[in-house]
Enzyme design. Sequence first.
Site, PDB file in Angstrom:
ATOM      1  N   ASP A 157     -28.894 -59.137 -21.387  1.00 13.74           N
ATOM      2  CA  ASP A 157     -28.444 -57.893 -20.775  1.00 13.74           C
ATOM      3  C   ASP A 157     -28.996 -56.758 -21.623  1.00 13.74           C
ATOM      4  OD1 ASP A 157     -26.872 -57.016 -18.407  1.00 13.74           O
ATOM      5  OD2 ASP A 157     -26.007 -55.714 -19.921  1.00 13.74           O
ATOM      6  N   SER A 158     -29.662 -55.850 -20.956  1.00 18.27           N
ATOM      7  CA  SER A 158     -30.384 -54.826 -21.707  1.00 18.27           C
ATOM      8  C   SER A 158     -30.356 -53.504 -20.973  1.00 18.27           C
ATOM      9  CB  SER A 158     -31.829 -55.298 -21.940  1.00 18.27           C
ATOM     10  OG  SER A 158     -32.388 -55.812 -20.754  1.00 18.27           O
TER      11      SER A 158
ATOM     12  N   HIS B   5     -36.701 -54.657 -28.617  1.00 21.06           N
ATOM     13  CA  HIS B   5     -35.309 -55.087 -28.581  1.00 21.06           C
ATOM     14  C   HIS B   5     -35.203 -56.555 -28.163  1.00 21.06           C
ATOM     15  CE1 HIS B   5     -36.812 -53.710 -24.803  1.00 21.06           C
ATOM     16  NE2 HIS B   5     -35.698 -53.849 -24.117  1.00 21.06           N
ATOM     17  N   ARG B   6     -35.950 -56.909 -27.096  1.00 23.69           N
ATOM     18  CA  ARG B   6     -35.885 -58.288 -26.572  1.00 23.69           C
ATOM     19  C   ARG B   6     -36.515 -59.271 -27.547  1.00 23.69           C
ATOM     20  NH1 ARG B   6     -37.327 -56.885 -22.117  1.00 23.69           N
ATOM     21  NH2 ARG B   6     -35.174 -56.738 -21.413  1.00 23.69           N
TER      22      ARG B   6
ATOM     23  N   LYS C 250     -45.742 -55.324 -27.731  1.00 22.34           N
ATOM     24  CA  LYS C 250     -44.366 -54.946 -27.363  1.00 22.34           C
ATOM     25  C   LYS C 250     -43.377 -56.000 -27.876  1.00 22.34           C
ATOM     26  CE  LYS C 250     -41.162 -54.082 -23.607  1.00 22.34           C
ATOM     27  NZ  LYS C 250     -40.847 -54.162 -22.183  1.00 22.34           N
TER      28      LYS C 250
ATOM     29  N   TYR D 104     -38.324 -48.821 -17.552  1.00 21.32           N
ATOM     30  CA  TYR D 104     -38.424 -47.508 -18.210  1.00 21.32           C
ATOM     31  C   TYR D 104     -39.538 -47.422 -19.256  1.00 21.32           C
ATOM     32  CZ  TYR D 104     -33.807 -47.015 -16.041  1.00 21.32           C
ATOM     33  OH  TYR D 104     -32.777 -46.964 -15.129  1.00 21.32           O
ATOM     34  N   ASP D 105     -40.360 -48.461 -19.373  1.00 18.25           N
ATOM     35  CA  ASP D 105     -41.410 -48.450 -20.406  1.00 18.25           C
ATOM     36  C   ASP D 105     -42.334 -47.227 -20.349  1.00 18.25           C
ATOM     37  OD1 ASP D 105     -40.897 -50.722 -22.042  1.00 18.25           O
ATOM     38  OD2 ASP D 105     -41.673 -52.052 -20.489  1.00 18.25           O
TER      39      ASP D 105
ATOM     40  N   LYS E 268     -38.218 -60.916 -12.981  1.00 21.74           N
ATOM     41  CA  LYS E 268     -39.483 -61.618 -13.278  1.00 21.74           C
ATOM     42  C   LYS E 268     -40.190 -61.021 -14.502  1.00 21.74           C
ATOM     43  CE  LYS E 268     -40.804 -62.971  -8.568  1.00 21.74           C
ATOM     44  NZ  LYS E 268     -40.015 -62.023  -7.741  1.00 21.74           N
TER      45      LYS E 268
END
Length: 193
Positions: free
Chosen positions: A70-71, A181-182, A176, A155-156, A11
């Site tokens: 996928d991250s 990355h996203r 952010k 992990y933020d 989510k």
Amino acid sequence: MKKLIFATGNKDKMREIRQILGDMDYEIVSMKEAGVDIDIVEDGTTFEENAIIKARAVMEATGCLVLADDSGLEIDYLGKEPGVQSARYMGENTSYRIKNQILLDRLHGVPAAVRGTRFVCVIAAAFPDGRIETRRATIEGRIADKPAGENGFGYDPIFYLPDRQKTTAELTEEEKNEISHRGKALRMIKEIL
Ligand code: ITT
């Protein structure tokens, strides 16, 4: 409006994705909203393989255009752990408060210069004609000395950005998404849709 299914059950990712792709000419629906209830085994060894597994499985089940993310987090000092195992690291049911604390303990006393880390994100697009595209992006940071911030997820709270002197959990969602990355990988995939 054309429909695009995002193959994720996470989510928090979905919230970021909706914000990043909000200006597109597509109705973006989650797997759940699309009524897709399939068990996808992420047994790839790379972010690319797992993103493709997820996107392809949902495209084959629906016949729709599907994106998947996928991250994960790579910590240099730990040989790029947890990497592709980021969601499953220490068990999917272990809270991120505990996972983050264990990672901080493993890096206890390690100097800033060798606390380098990055978030990696691969977005896969599976088109109804069988074509597959992937795009990868990263953001570089450093493992914090202690957790900070309430925003974001996963992990933020331990992902520290030396330039901003903040963790990614201390950024607003807009801040952010601009640098993450996203955000970067999704903006690259936007260009080919
Ligand atoms: P789906 O496979 O259903 O999309 P998931 O949570 O299992 O959801 P992944 O297998 O891609 O997703 O695992 C990614 C994990 O990496 C995620 O659960 C977080 O622990 C971490 N992660 C990825 N992006 C992150 C971000 O922006 N901030 C913090 N942690 C992140």
